[in-house]
Design an enzyme around this catalytic site. Structure first.
Site, PDB file in Angstrom:
ATOM      1  CB  SER A  29      46.560  31.483  46.125  1.00  0.00           C
ATOM      2  OG  SER A  29      46.960  32.802  46.437  1.00  0.00           O
ATOM      3  CG  ASN A  30      45.635  34.073  50.632  1.00  0.00           C
ATOM      4  OD1 ASN A  30      45.397  35.205  50.237  1.00  0.00           O
ATOM      5  ND2 ASN A  30      46.846  33.687  51.008  1.00  0.00           N
ATOM      6  CG  ASP A  31      39.172  34.414  49.175  1.00  0.00           C
ATOM      7  OD1 ASP A  31      39.245  34.018  48.012  1.00  0.00           O
ATOM      8  OD2 ASP A  31      38.362  33.972  50.014  1.00  0.00           O
ATOM      9  CB  SER A  32      45.149  38.424  49.954  1.00  0.00           C
ATOM     10  OG  SER A  32      45.770  39.666  49.760  1.00  0.00           O
TER      11      SER A  32
END
Ligand code: C5P
Length: 222
Positions: A29-32
């Site tokens: 996933s990512n930091d959003s």
């Protein structure tokens, strides 16, 4: 403040970083954080819109009166959006969609073994949700985001044209005080054939109301 400018209008909002499954207990996933998308859903609901929020984060509470659809990966997000596209007046894509996903999702937890010090996960490109919807849409106003760490305006301008958007909201995520997971944001709004509009730093809730303002003016019949 409720003015009801979006009464009888349908708005589809996405939020959060997509989760691309590796196995039953792991994902990419990512930091959003999803905060911007949730704030936009709230702002649209405050204007009386029928809001559907397609969310790949489970950490935030669904805004009151908003229909929430939880998804994990980009493919599922696209699928849920395609099912709802026809009824929408505006689509606001605040989700940070992962560019790639594992080619295979293991059915069981992947185990480490004594003889393997490295492992390779093969990735494949995700569909571009906005681009796909742009080929299927009829009247919908399409709004995208661009999170950039360099060449903000040039990259954002390219995305506005490439994804055939009516509006693109660009923000510099290299700064810690704005963007991912922050409560404030500072953006530049791009529209086809218009000068970029640079907004001051403000709370995501305030920015969301401003973005919804712009969407109201773009809707036909307004
Ligand atoms: O290309 P990039 O990811 O920077 O584009 C940002 C915009 O495009 C965002 O609105 C994002 O939600 C959307 N997007 C998408 N499908 C992808 C990647 C991004 O709809 N696969």
């Amino acid at each position: 403040q409720q003015t009801g400018r979006l009464r009888h209008r349908h708005v589809l909002v996405t939020a959060g970083g997509t989760r691309e499954r590796i196995d039953p207990v792991r994902f990419i996933s990512n930091d959003s954080s999803g905060k911007m998308g949730y704030a936009i859903a709230t702002a649209a609901a405050n204007e009386g819109a029928d809001v559907t929020l397609v969310s790949s984060t489970t950490a935030l509470t669904a805004p009151a009166g908003v229909e929430i659809v939880h998804v994990a990966g980009a493919k599922e997000m696209l699928n849920q959006m395609q099912q709802r596209l026809d009824q929408q007046d505006a689509v606001i894509m605040a989700a940070a969609v992962a560019d790639f996903r594992p080619v295979e999702e293991a059915a069981q937890k992947i185990k480490k073994t004594a003889d393997n010090d490295t492992m390779i996960i093969k990735l494949t490109k995700n569909p571009d949700i906005l681009k796909t919807l742009a080929t299927q849409k009829t009247k919908q106003i399409m709004v995208g985001f661009a999170a950039e760490t360099q060449h903000l305006l040039a990259n954002a301008q390219h995305k506005l044209t490439d994804k055939k958007l009516d509006m693109l909201v660009a923000n510099d995520v290299s700064r810690k005080d704005i963007g991912f997971n922050a409560d404030n944001n500072q953006v530049v709004i791009l529209r086809p054939n218009q000068e970029p509009e640079k907004l001051p730093i403000m709370a995501k809730s305030e920015l969301a109301a401003k973005l919804i303002d712009r969407v109201v003016t773009l809707l036909p019949g307004k």
